[in-house]
Design a protein around this motif. Structure first.
Motif, PDB file in Angstrom:
ATOM      1  N   ILE A  94       2.093 -11.382  -2.006  1.00 20.13           N
ATOM      2  CA  ILE A  94       1.691  -9.882  -0.633  1.00 20.13           C
ATOM      3  C   ILE A  94       0.922  -9.539  -1.798  1.00 20.13           C
ATOM      4  O   ILE A  94       1.189  -8.679  -3.039  1.00 20.13           O
ATOM      5  N   PRO A  95      -0.082  -8.550  -0.614  1.00 18.96           N
ATOM      6  CA  PRO A  95      -1.730  -7.913  -1.803  1.00 18.96           C
ATOM      7  C   PRO A  95      -1.216  -6.729  -2.364  1.00 18.96           C
ATOM      8  O   PRO A  95      -0.333  -6.110  -1.192  1.00 18.96           O
ATOM      9  N   VAL A  96      -1.532  -5.686  -3.321  1.00 20.64           N
ATOM     10  CA  VAL A  96      -0.842  -4.382  -3.292  1.00 20.64           C
ATOM     11  C   VAL A  96      -1.684  -3.945  -2.426  1.00 20.64           C
ATOM     12  O   VAL A  96      -0.506  -2.528  -1.651  1.00 20.64           O
ATOM     13  N   ALA A  97      -2.670  -3.494  -2.118  1.00 26.86           N
ATOM     14  CA  ALA A  97      -2.597  -2.655  -0.224  1.00 26.86           C
ATOM     15  C   ALA A  97      -2.086  -2.813   0.446  1.00 26.86           C
ATOM     16  O   ALA A  97      -1.439  -2.050   1.159  1.00 26.86           O
ATOM     17  N   GLU A  98      -1.790  -4.210   0.332  1.00 27.58           N
ATOM     18  CA  GLU A  98      -0.574  -4.476   1.848  1.00 27.58           C
ATOM     19  C   GLU A  98       0.639  -3.695   2.097  1.00 27.58           C
ATOM     20  O   GLU A  98       1.350  -2.976   2.273  1.00 27.58           O
ATOM     21  N   LEU A  99       1.092  -3.706   0.448  1.00 28.07           N
ATOM     22  CA  LEU A  99       2.177  -2.762  -0.349  1.00 28.07           C
ATOM     23  C   LEU A  99       2.806  -1.822   0.099  1.00 28.07           C
ATOM     24  O   LEU A  99       3.424  -0.750   0.549  1.00 28.07           O
ATOM     25  N   ARG A 100       1.057  -1.233  -0.546  1.00 25.76           N
ATOM     26  CA  ARG A 100       0.580   0.488  -0.151  1.00 25.76           C
ATOM     27  C   ARG A 100       1.560   0.847   1.752  1.00 25.76           C
ATOM     28  O   ARG A 100       1.565   1.751   2.119  1.00 25.76           O
ATOM     29  N   ASP A 101       0.448  -0.842   2.351  1.00 24.63           N
ATOM     30  CA  ASP A 101       0.407  -0.026   3.755  1.00 24.63           C
ATOM     31  C   ASP A 101       2.120  -0.049   4.150  1.00 24.63           C
ATOM     32  O   ASP A 101       2.391   0.423   5.131  1.00 24.63           O
ATOM     33  N   ARG A 102       2.576  -0.988   4.153  1.00 22.17           N
ATOM     34  CA  ARG A 102       4.097  -1.257   3.778  1.00 22.17           C
ATOM     35  C   ARG A 102       5.079   0.285   3.712  1.00 22.17           C
ATOM     36  O   ARG A 102       5.738   0.409   4.569  1.00 22.17           O
ATOM     37  N   ALA A 103       4.058   0.474   2.465  1.00 21.79           N
ATOM     38  CA  ALA A 103       5.000   1.475   1.907  1.00 21.79           C
ATOM     39  C   ALA A 103       5.321   2.327   2.855  1.00 21.79           C
ATOM     40  O   ALA A 103       6.285   3.359   3.480  1.00 21.79           O
ATOM     41  N   ARG A 104       4.350   3.350   3.853  1.00 18.90           N
ATOM     42  CA  ARG A 104       3.245   4.325   4.244  1.00 18.90           C
ATOM     43  C   ARG A 104       4.648   3.836   6.113  1.00 18.90           C
ATOM     44  O   ARG A 104       4.830   4.613   6.240  1.00 18.90           O
ATOM     45  N   THR A 105       4.618   2.960   6.054  1.00 17.29           N
ATOM     46  CA  THR A 105       5.213   2.598   7.143  1.00 17.29           C
ATOM     47  C   THR A 105       7.145   2.713   7.420  1.00 17.29           C
ATOM     48  O   THR A 105       7.554   3.620   8.064  1.00 17.29           O
ATOM     49  N   LEU A 106       7.202   2.356   6.059  1.00 16.39           N
ATOM     50  CA  LEU A 106       8.633   2.497   5.675  1.00 16.39           C
ATOM     51  C   LEU A 106       8.995   3.498   5.628  1.00 16.39           C
ATOM     52  O   LEU A 106       9.748   4.554   6.429  1.00 16.39           O
ATOM     53  N   LYS A 107       8.325   4.677   5.146  1.00 14.92           N
ATOM     54  CA  LYS A 107       8.801   6.109   5.265  1.00 14.92           C
ATOM     55  C   LYS A 107       8.311   6.811   6.233  1.00 14.92           C
ATOM     56  O   LYS A 107       9.234   8.013   6.315  1.00 14.92           O
ATOM     57  N   GLU A 108       7.414   6.796   7.288  1.00 15.88           N
ATOM     58  CA  GLU A 108       7.051   7.083   8.076  1.00 15.88           C
ATOM     59  C   GLU A 108       8.672   6.838   9.225  1.00 15.88           C
ATOM     60  O   GLU A 108       8.936   7.979   9.939  1.00 15.88           O
ATOM     61  N   LYS A 109       8.953   6.232   9.276  1.00 12.39           N
ATOM     62  CA  LYS A 109      10.221   5.113  10.055  1.00 12.39           C
ATOM     63  C   LYS A 109      11.108   5.836   9.715  1.00 12.39           C
ATOM     64  O   LYS A 109      13.003   5.766  10.365  1.00 12.39           O
ATOM     65  N   THR A 110      11.510   6.136   8.060  1.00 10.35           N
ATOM     66  CA  THR A 110      12.510   5.756   7.307  1.00 10.35           C
ATOM     67  C   THR A 110      13.213   7.024   6.538  1.00 10.35           C
ATOM     68  O   THR A 110      14.150   7.398   6.317  1.00 10.35           O
ATOM     69  N   GLY A 111      11.901   7.781   6.164  1.00 14.23           N
ATOM     70  CA  GLY A 111      12.018   8.593   4.818  1.00 14.23           C
ATOM     71  C   GLY A 111      12.183   7.780   3.557  1.00 14.23           C
ATOM     72  O   GLY A 111      11.756   8.806   2.643  1.00 14.23           O
ATOM     73  N   LEU A 112      12.077   6.935   3.422  1.00 18.16           N
ATOM     74  CA  LEU A 112      11.946   6.506   2.363  1.00 18.16           C
ATOM     75  C   LEU A 112      11.556   6.396   1.904  1.00 18.16           C
ATOM     76  O   LEU A 112      10.082   5.488   2.306  1.00 18.16           O
ATOM     77  N   ASP A 113      10.823   6.632   0.852  1.00 18.99           N
ATOM     78  CA  ASP A 113       9.260   6.869  -0.200  1.00 18.99           C
ATOM     79  C   ASP A 113       9.062   5.452  -1.373  1.00 18.99           C
ATOM     80  O   ASP A 113       9.575   5.941  -2.204  1.00 18.99           O
ATOM     81  N   LEU A 114       8.315   4.193  -1.161  1.00 18.86           N
ATOM     82  CA  LEU A 114       8.470   3.810  -1.823  1.00 18.86           C
ATOM     83  C   LEU A 114       6.547   3.556  -2.274  1.00 18.86           C
ATOM     84  O   LEU A 114       6.599   2.799  -3.640  1.00 18.86           O
ATOM     85  N   GLY A 115       6.569   4.635  -2.133  1.00 20.93           N
ATOM     86  CA  GLY A 115       4.769   4.295  -3.352  1.00 20.93           C
ATOM     87  C   GLY A 115       5.094   4.527  -3.799  1.00 20.93           C
ATOM     88  O   GLY A 115       4.128   4.365  -4.873  1.00 20.93           O
ATOM     89  N   PRO A 116       5.520   5.586  -5.105  1.00 20.39           N
ATOM     90  CA  PRO A 116       6.214   5.822  -6.248  1.00 20.39           C
ATOM     91  C   PRO A 116       6.497   4.180  -6.317  1.00 20.39           C
ATOM     92  O   PRO A 116       5.729   4.348  -8.106  1.00 20.39           O
ATOM     93  N   THR A 117       6.605   3.572  -6.089  1.00 21.12           N
ATOM     94  CA  THR A 117       7.273   2.172  -6.887  1.00 21.12           C
ATOM     95  C   THR A 117       6.363   1.322  -7.015  1.00 21.12           C
ATOM     96  O   THR A 117       6.219   0.461  -7.823  1.00 21.12           O
ATOM     97  N   VAL A 118       5.564   1.222  -6.053  1.00 18.52           N
ATOM     98  CA  VAL A 118       4.550   0.689  -6.074  1.00 18.52           C
ATOM     99  C   VAL A 118       3.151   0.993  -7.143  1.00 18.52           C
ATOM    100  O   VAL A 118       2.743   0.003  -8.166  1.00 18.52           O
ATOM    101  N   THR A 119       3.071   2.356  -6.801  1.00 17.19           N
ATOM    102  CA  THR A 119       2.362   2.710  -8.166  1.00 17.19           C
ATOM    103  C   THR A 119       2.503   2.116  -9.714  1.00 17.19           C
ATOM    104  O   THR A 119       2.145   2.206 -10.600  1.00 17.19           O
ATOM    105  N   ARG A 120       4.335   2.247 -10.112  1.00 13.62           N
ATOM    106  CA  ARG A 120       4.439   2.031 -11.219  1.00 13.62           C
ATOM    107  C   ARG A 120       4.679   0.373 -11.486  1.00 13.62           C
ATOM    108  O   ARG A 120       4.544  -0.045 -12.741  1.00 13.62           O
ATOM    109  N   LEU A 121       4.924  -0.830 -10.672  1.00 12.49           N
ATOM    110  CA  LEU A 121       4.739  -1.799 -10.562  1.00 12.49           C
ATOM    111  C   LEU A 121       3.305  -1.991 -11.505  1.00 12.49           C
ATOM    112  O   LEU A 121       3.188  -3.316 -12.218  1.00 12.49           O
ATOM    113  N   GLU A 122       2.079  -1.428 -10.752  1.00 17.01           N
ATOM    114  CA  GLU A 122       1.216  -1.611 -10.741  1.00 17.01           C
ATOM    115  C   GLU A 122       0.824  -1.194 -12.119  1.00 17.01           C
ATOM    116  O   GLU A 122       0.198  -2.112 -12.762  1.00 17.01           O
TER     117      GLU A 122
END
Length: 251
Positions: free
Chosen positions: A211-239
């Protein structure tokens, strides 16, 4: 001697302890279906790696604790049938009394027993296995062994992921990761340590993840909107940790 079970509250958060200062689980009283502790949020990062609309269909939670992961799955993943295995009946009782453990129904079953034995003996397959079992001294015991990890991999579906909470500041942390890497034939990744010192490791079975990182960020935004779970910072830390070579998560 049985393990003491203690409940504390501070700042609107209720905590579970096993007779020591180690926090075994937490729930924000006004937001019980949110994941209060950072490592529990990262344990659900599999939702970025598979199609979160359909996945997981089946989940196995080893170690109930304060029921954080169980509540999240039951509330936010209506497609998921969750099997919980908890070795201590009093932890299940405390989760029901103090941590809003949902009632058992067609989507949730709770079994009091040994998680290692369950994985070794069951013939069921799971899309997601979540391993978060520790004693009062923060020891995982047989849950952190090569035979267990190999058995867990064998219990995963073609969409399967295992997520494990490890204590990153303990001496055995690297050995734990190495055992997971070996059991999963190098299809494993350890996320950078959370502030608490917890490290979450993933092992993948079945379909390849790329999965490209840009898609990971898109999925993280969608997940946050749907559930409130914010994994954007996790993607940043992985980078930042260099865990996404070529700008892709490959597992």
């Amino acid at each position: 001697m049985s393990t003491p079970i203690d409940i504390s509250e501070d700042g609107g958060v209720r905590y579970l302890h096993f007779g020591s200062e180690w926090v075994q689980g937490a729930m924000r009283i006004r937001r019980p279906n949110a994941l209060e502790l950072a490592y529990t949020r990262e344990m659900m990062a599999g939702l970025l790696l598979r199609d979160a609309e359909e996945w997981p269909r089946t989940a196995l939670v080893i170690g109930l604790g304060a029921a954080s992961l169980t509540r999240f799955l039951h509330h936010h993943c209506p497609q998921t049938r969750t099997q919980v295995v908890e070795i201590e009946a009093r932890v299940v009782a405390a989760a029901r009394q103090f941590f809003k453990l949902p009632d058992e129904d067609e989507r949730l079953a709770v079994h009091v027993g040994d998680g290692v034995r369950y994985v070794m003996e069951t013939e069921r397959k799971f899309d997601l296995i979540l391993v978060d079992g520790f004693d009062r001294n923060a020891r995982a015991g047989a849950l952190d062994t090569a035979p267990f990890y190999a058995a867990a991999r064998a219990r995963l579906s073609e969409q399967g992921l295992m997520s494990v909470n490890l204590f990153g500041r303990s001496r055995g942390f690297r050995s734990s990761v190495d055992r997971i890497i070996t059991a999963f034939d190098d299809r494993a990744i350890a996320f950078p340590s959370c502030d608490s010192g917890n490290v979450v490791a993933f092992g993948a079975a079945g379909d390849r993840i790329d999965i490209p990182v840009a898609e990971l960020r898109d999925r993280a935004r969608t997940l946050k909107e749907k559930t409130g779970l914010d994994l954007g910072p996790t993607v940043t830390r992985l980078e930042q940790a260099g865990s996404l070579p070529g700008g892709r998560l490959i597992l």
